[in-house]
Design a protein around this motif. Structure first.
Motif, mmCIF file in Angstrom:
data_model
loop_
_atom_site.group_PDB
_atom_site.id
_atom_site.type_symbol
_atom_site.label_atom_id
_atom_site.label_comp_id
_atom_site.label_asym_id
_atom_site.label_seq_id
_atom_site.Cartn_x
_atom_site.Cartn_y
_atom_site.Cartn_z
ATOM 1 N N LEU A 13 35.861 37.364 45.768
ATOM 2 C CA LEU A 13 37.287 37.153 45.555
ATOM 3 C C LEU A 13 37.756 37.774 44.247
ATOM 4 N N GLU A 14 36.965 37.647 43.206
ATOM 5 C CA GLU A 14 37.335 38.212 41.913
ATOM 6 C C GLU A 14 37.382 39.735 41.965
ATOM 7 N N GLU A 15 36.369 40.345 42.567
ATOM 8 C CA GLU A 15 36.344 41.806 42.661
ATOM 9 C C GLU A 15 37.415 42.319 43.611
ATOM 10 N N ALA A 16 37.682 41.555 44.661
ATOM 11 C CA ALA A 16 38.728 41.946 45.602
ATOM 12 C C ALA A 16 40.086 41.945 44.915
ATOM 13 N N LYS A 17 40.348 40.941 44.097
ATOM 14 C CA LYS A 17 41.620 40.878 43.376
ATOM 15 C C LYS A 17 41.783 42.101 42.482
ATOM 16 N N LYS A 18 40.734 42.477 41.775
ATOM 17 C CA LYS A 18 40.781 43.656 40.907
ATOM 18 C C LYS A 18 41.032 44.920 41.728
ATOM 19 N N GLU A 19 40.340 45.037 42.836
ATOM 20 C CA GLU A 19 40.465 46.222 43.694
ATOM 21 C C GLU A 19 41.870 46.324 44.289
ATOM 22 N N PHE A 20 42.383 45.220 44.800
ATOM 23 C CA PHE A 20 43.716 45.222 45.400
ATOM 24 C C PHE A 20 44.789 45.525 44.354
ATOM 25 N N LEU A 21 44.648 44.960 43.163
ATOM 26 C CA LEU A 21 45.620 45.206 42.106
ATOM 27 C C LEU A 21 45.576 46.661 41.648
ATOM 28 N N SER A 22 44.384 47.203 41.573
ATOM 29 C CA SER A 22 44.220 48.574 41.097
ATOM 30 C C SER A 22 44.715 49.612 42.101
ATOM 31 N N LYS A 23 44.415 49.405 43.379
ATOM 32 C CA LYS A 23 44.692 50.433 44.377
ATOM 33 C C LYS A 23 45.754 50.062 45.397
#
Length: 205
Positions: A13-23
């Motif tokens: 969930l933490e990495e997904a949030k970063k990925e979604f926010l970034s891209k």
């Protein structure tokens, strides 16, 4: 084993949030998320059936908190004096600001980076759900306080609910200092409290 599974889920969930926010949702990659967590893509699929379900899981803490705040601040037991009490309303407004600060990244994700996902409909869904609840709430207020005016345009209420989402979006989009946020909160409470008192046809005590 359960602790390990919970840790993996939290990391996803933490990495997904970063990925979604970034891209943004459309360009986000499950492969990239898996690589950053140190797991396989198939492991993600063991928790979430697709990217959209993962996106929804990332966003639900804010969605649940926002829905709960709407319901808890507008109940059949709400007192009209509290509704029009600047001090009480300031406390409610500060609670909203605290929630926005807590979920700033998720709010930015939902409002500005969710195109292509189910969460892209959040703005409209929340506005409609909140409007329906406020209309129910006004019905309860009219039963308790028959002297107040609740003959208020449904679209006015709808527009106010939509405006609240816009305000939240503006807050997370700007790098505001605590002083600026506090000034905004105080001004908003004065504006809204006096406005609703005028619509209800009652005086602020």
């Amino acid at each position: 084993m359960q602790i390990l599974k919970d840790n993996i889920k939290k990391a996803i969930l933490e990495e997904a949030k970063k990925e979604f926010l970034s891209k943004g949702f459309n360009d986000a990659s499950l492969r990239s998320i898996a690589s950053n967590v140190g797991i396989s893509v198939s492991t993600i699929y063991s928790y979430y059936k697709n990217k959209d379900e993962l996106m929804t899981a990332v966003c639900m803490p804010f969605v649940n908190a926002a829905n709960e705040m709407t319901i808890s601040h507008h109940t059949a037991d709400t007192n009209i004096d509290d509704m029009l009490n600047p001090k009480t309303q300031l406390e409610s407004a500060k609670a909203l600001i605290d929630m926005v600060k807590k979920y700033r990244d998720i709010i930015r994700l939902i409002l500005f980076r969710s195109e292509g996902s189910s969460m892209n409909s959040f703005r409209d869904d929340y506005t409609d759900k909140t409007t329906a609840h406020i209309l129910w709430f006004f019905g309860k207020m009219k039963m308790k306080y028959p002297q107040i005016n609740t003959d208020i345009s449904n679209f006015f209420i709808h527009a106010n609910c939509a405006w609240m989402i816009s305000i939240i979006g503006e807050i997370v989009s700007h790098d505001l200092s605590d002083d600026e946020i506090n000034k905004f909160t105080n001004d908003y409470v004065k504006y809204s409290t006096n406005g609703w008192a005028s619509l209800f046809g009652v005086a602020i005590k």
